[in-house]
Design a protein around this motif. Structure first.
Motif, PDB file in Angstrom:
ATOM      1  N   TYR A  83       0.812  -1.212   0.000  1.00 62.85           N
ATOM      2  CA  TYR A  83       0.000   0.000   0.000  1.00 62.85           C
ATOM      3  C   TYR A  83       0.846   1.263   0.000  1.00 62.85           C
ATOM      4  O   TYR A  83       0.465   2.261  -0.621  1.00 62.85           O
ATOM      5  CB  TYR A  83      -0.998   0.000   1.166  1.00 62.85           C
ATOM      6  CG  TYR A  83      -2.295  -0.594   0.737  1.00 62.85           C
ATOM      7  CD1 TYR A  83      -3.214   0.145   0.010  1.00 62.85           C
ATOM      8  CD2 TYR A  83      -2.586  -1.927   0.997  1.00 62.85           C
ATOM      9  CE1 TYR A  83      -4.395  -0.403  -0.423  1.00 62.85           C
ATOM     10  CE2 TYR A  83      -3.768  -2.488   0.566  1.00 62.85           C
ATOM     11  CZ  TYR A  83      -4.666  -1.723  -0.142  1.00 62.85           C
ATOM     12  OH  TYR A  83      -5.826  -2.268  -0.580  1.00 62.85           O
ATOM     13  N   ILE A  86       1.632   1.628  -3.542  1.00 60.49           N
ATOM     14  CA  ILE A  86       0.449   2.076  -4.290  1.00 60.49           C
ATOM     15  C   ILE A  86       0.222   3.565  -4.057  1.00 60.49           C
ATOM     16  O   ILE A  86      -0.045   4.325  -5.005  1.00 60.49           O
ATOM     17  CB  ILE A  86      -0.794   1.252  -3.879  1.00 60.49           C
ATOM     18  CG1 ILE A  86      -0.676  -0.172  -4.409  1.00 60.49           C
ATOM     19  CG2 ILE A  86      -2.074   1.908  -4.366  1.00 60.49           C
ATOM     20  CD1 ILE A  86      -1.703  -1.137  -3.840  1.00 60.49           C
ATOM     21  N   THR A 105     -10.752   4.344  -2.943  1.00 58.42           N
ATOM     22  CA  THR A 105     -10.769   2.878  -3.057  1.00 58.42           C
ATOM     23  C   THR A 105      -9.724   2.248  -2.153  1.00 58.42           C
ATOM     24  O   THR A 105     -10.005   1.303  -1.417  1.00 58.42           O
ATOM     25  CB  THR A 105     -10.526   2.455  -4.515  1.00 58.42           C
ATOM     26  OG1 THR A 105     -11.516   3.064  -5.347  1.00 58.42           O
ATOM     27  CG2 THR A 105     -10.587   0.948  -4.665  1.00 58.42           C
ATOM     28  N   CYS A 106      -8.523   2.773  -2.190  1.00 55.47           N
ATOM     29  CA  CYS A 106      -7.440   2.200  -1.384  1.00 55.47           C
ATOM     30  C   CYS A 106      -7.670   2.392   0.104  1.00 55.47           C
ATOM     31  O   CYS A 106      -7.398   1.487   0.887  1.00 55.47           O
ATOM     32  CB  CYS A 106      -6.103   2.818  -1.786  1.00 55.47           C
ATOM     33  SG  CYS A 106      -5.521   2.232  -3.372  1.00 55.47           S
ATOM     34  N   HIS A 109     -10.341  -0.045   1.427  1.00 54.05           N
ATOM     35  CA  HIS A 109      -9.790  -1.401   1.473  1.00 54.05           C
ATOM     36  C   HIS A 109      -8.759  -1.528   2.588  1.00 54.05           C
ATOM     37  O   HIS A 109      -8.745  -2.517   3.336  1.00 54.05           O
ATOM     38  CB  HIS A 109      -9.175  -1.782   0.129  1.00 54.05           C
ATOM     39  CG  HIS A 109      -8.706  -3.191   0.085  1.00 54.05           C
ATOM     40  ND1 HIS A 109      -7.394  -3.537   0.255  1.00 54.05           N
ATOM     41  CD2 HIS A 109      -9.390  -4.339  -0.081  1.00 54.05           C
ATOM     42  CE1 HIS A 109      -7.282  -4.846   0.186  1.00 54.05           C
ATOM     43  NE2 HIS A 109      -8.476  -5.359  -0.017  1.00 54.05           N
TER      44      HIS A 109
END
Length: 157
Positions: A83, A86, A105-106, A109
């Motif tokens: 992450y 990302i 979105t990240c 999640h």
């Protein structure tokens, strides 16, 4: 990710996970139990079974702690590292709307991942003297019910 890598990851998970769970199951079945056979928990879990076991369970608790480290802590750290990568990639995106959508979105999640791994880690890593049966039930509900229920909501949004 291509199909070959996906299959390799699945095979690796089975090759490492199945023997570890067979070992834990074997250790539990080799344990003697005395007194009440009622578990003060929402499901039959190895750590809960060790609480009603007779005799010295120190080695089995250490084994459970080692399993927790390899199958909970290390995967969680790898997810966090991914992450961070990302997020670094998202920060390089030129469009502000693309960044906000990707962060939304990240982040949702990542919250579910932290909820799952955090509650599992709390249940399996903390010492017996620092927890109550009630808090174990609450944390077990978080990682067995709440996290899986939230997953579909993340992917719909």
């Amino acid at each position: 990710m291509n199909h070959k890598v996906c299959v390799q990851l699945v095979v690796a998970a089975w090759i490492t996970g199945v023997p570890a769970q067979i070992g834990v199951t074997y250790q539990i079945f080799c344990q003697n139990f005395c007194g009440s056979n009622k578990l003060n928990h929402i499901f039959c879990d190895s750590s809960t079974l060790l609480e009603i076991a007779c005799g010295d369970t120190y080695q089995k608790e250490i084994s459970l702690l080692v399993n927790t480290f390899f199958f909970v802590v290390i995967p969680f750290l790898l997810i966090l590292i991914s992450y961070f990568r990302i997020i670094a990639t998202i920060l390089k995106l030129p469009s502000t709307s693309g960044k906000s959508k990707a962060f939304f979105t990240c982040s949702s999640h990542l919250m579910v991942v932290c909820l799952f791994y955090g509650s599992v880690t709390i249940v399996y890593v903390r010492s017996k003297s620092s927890h109550s049966a009630k808090s174990n039930k609450v944390f077990a509900l978080l990682y067995t019910i709440v996290s899986p229920v939230l997953n579909p909501m993340i992917y719909i949004a």
